[in-house]
Scaffold this active site. Sequence first.
Site, PDB file in Angstrom:
ATOM      1  N   SER A 127      20.591   4.984  -3.489  1.00 25.12           N
ATOM      2  CA  SER A 127      20.377   6.136  -4.359  1.00 25.12           C
ATOM      3  C   SER A 127      19.978   5.632  -5.748  1.00 25.12           C
ATOM      4  CB  SER A 127      21.640   7.010  -4.387  1.00 25.12           C
ATOM      5  OG  SER A 127      21.382   8.267  -4.968  1.00 25.12           O
ATOM      6  N   GLU A 153      18.902  13.427   4.179  1.00 28.33           N
ATOM      7  CA  GLU A 153      19.554  13.103   2.913  1.00 28.33           C
ATOM      8  C   GLU A 153      20.139  14.347   2.229  1.00 28.33           C
ATOM      9  OE1 GLU A 153      19.508   9.987   1.403  1.00 28.33           O
ATOM     10  OE2 GLU A 153      17.834   8.912   2.341  1.00 28.33           O
ATOM     11  N   HIS A 156      22.976  11.852   2.923  1.00 28.69           N
ATOM     12  CA  HIS A 156      22.855  10.829   1.885  1.00 28.69           C
ATOM     13  C   HIS A 156      24.158  10.028   1.796  1.00 28.69           C
ATOM     14  CE1 HIS A 156      21.035   9.282  -1.809  1.00 28.69           C
ATOM     15  NE2 HIS A 156      22.138   9.533  -2.489  1.00 28.69           N
TER      16      HIS A 156
END
Length: 404
Positions: free
Chosen positions: A92, A211, A312
């Site tokens: 991320s 995600e 995610h």
Amino acid sequence: MVWFHGGDFSSLSGSRNVFDGTRLAHKGNVVVVTLNHRLNLFGYLQLAQFAPDYADSGDVGLLDLVQALQWVRDNIASFGGDPRNVTIFGQSGGGGKVSCLMAMPAASGLFHRAIVQSGSYYLAAMDIEAAAALTRKLLAALELSPSEASKLAGLPMATLVAGMEKAQKTPGGLNFRPVADGRALPSGPWVPGAPEVSRNVPLLVGTVATEMTLLTGAGDPATFALDDAALRQRLLRWFEPGDIDRVLETFREAWPGATPSDLFFAIDTDMSMRLGAWQQAGRKAAQGGAPVWLYEVDWRTPVGGGKWKTPHSVELAFVFDNVAKSASMVGTGVEPQRLADQMSACWLAFARSGNPDNAAVPHWPIYTEGDRATMVFDVTSRVGNDHRGAERKLLVALPAKQAG
């Protein structure tokens, strides 16, 4: 292996349990380094136009990472590590930090492989003008004029944080990110192409299938109960009304049996994350230097009755081989460990040799724009050429109103 945590460039830390490097170190005979660094206004407040003594202030969060890598270079041998074989990896926002370091002259030579996990949404840095606008907004929240910017250094941390929180409530909020200042971060970092300074650094890049079930869904529960009309309304964020039927037709073919919510999360993930990963892999391949490998995680977690699908951050448990510390994300049973056995082996092979291919998975070819080979991680992993190609071709061809 030096880990950069996520949380964009604004929050979180490198101290979460899932980042414990013990199992990875034992499994691969590697040294795992995790760290914390300056974030939000403390790491990325651009003051060059207002207080010249702080010319590098827009990127000091990244310069913290450079100093950490210098420490690794100078000291890691005392811990059994090899300063000539350093891999930086992050997920991320941590992947965004990896992407930025690949474009920083000060970081050149301090690392030798790079891994970007769900972090390719950050390929273009903030420009000087946009960064200055954020600074003015913060100064106004603190009741300071631009000419008084140097007074920030004398304010208590609590006052600065209060000012940041106040400014975040104004239209547009605050979104501190690295600045292409012509100094620490000269440009890019990945626009218009792969950074030349890291031409010889192999890259591993990828995403997870859905995600945005976490990134959008966790903050907007209504996205899990969309009907067709609500789906179409939300797609206006990205597409012209006349293109929506074509988008839905393509995604329904790619995701058989998908509900309107399933389709929303698939499209949201492609627009917000996967287009960037495809672009980053393509630009690295086009550079003609060190190779790049592309992956996607398609395994679905049973947590929450399966509503999250492949959210995610789900791969963190697998990369660090920390399934037991991550039951709230991946559940229990044999399947998560099978993913961990495969992914951690690939990350370790890449760190050691610059190539993730190993006996734990099918042969993993280098990514080229010709075949777009993608390792699709699942209980039984496979390699797909141009995985999700129909989605990619459509989205690249359409005049998107907003790319993320």
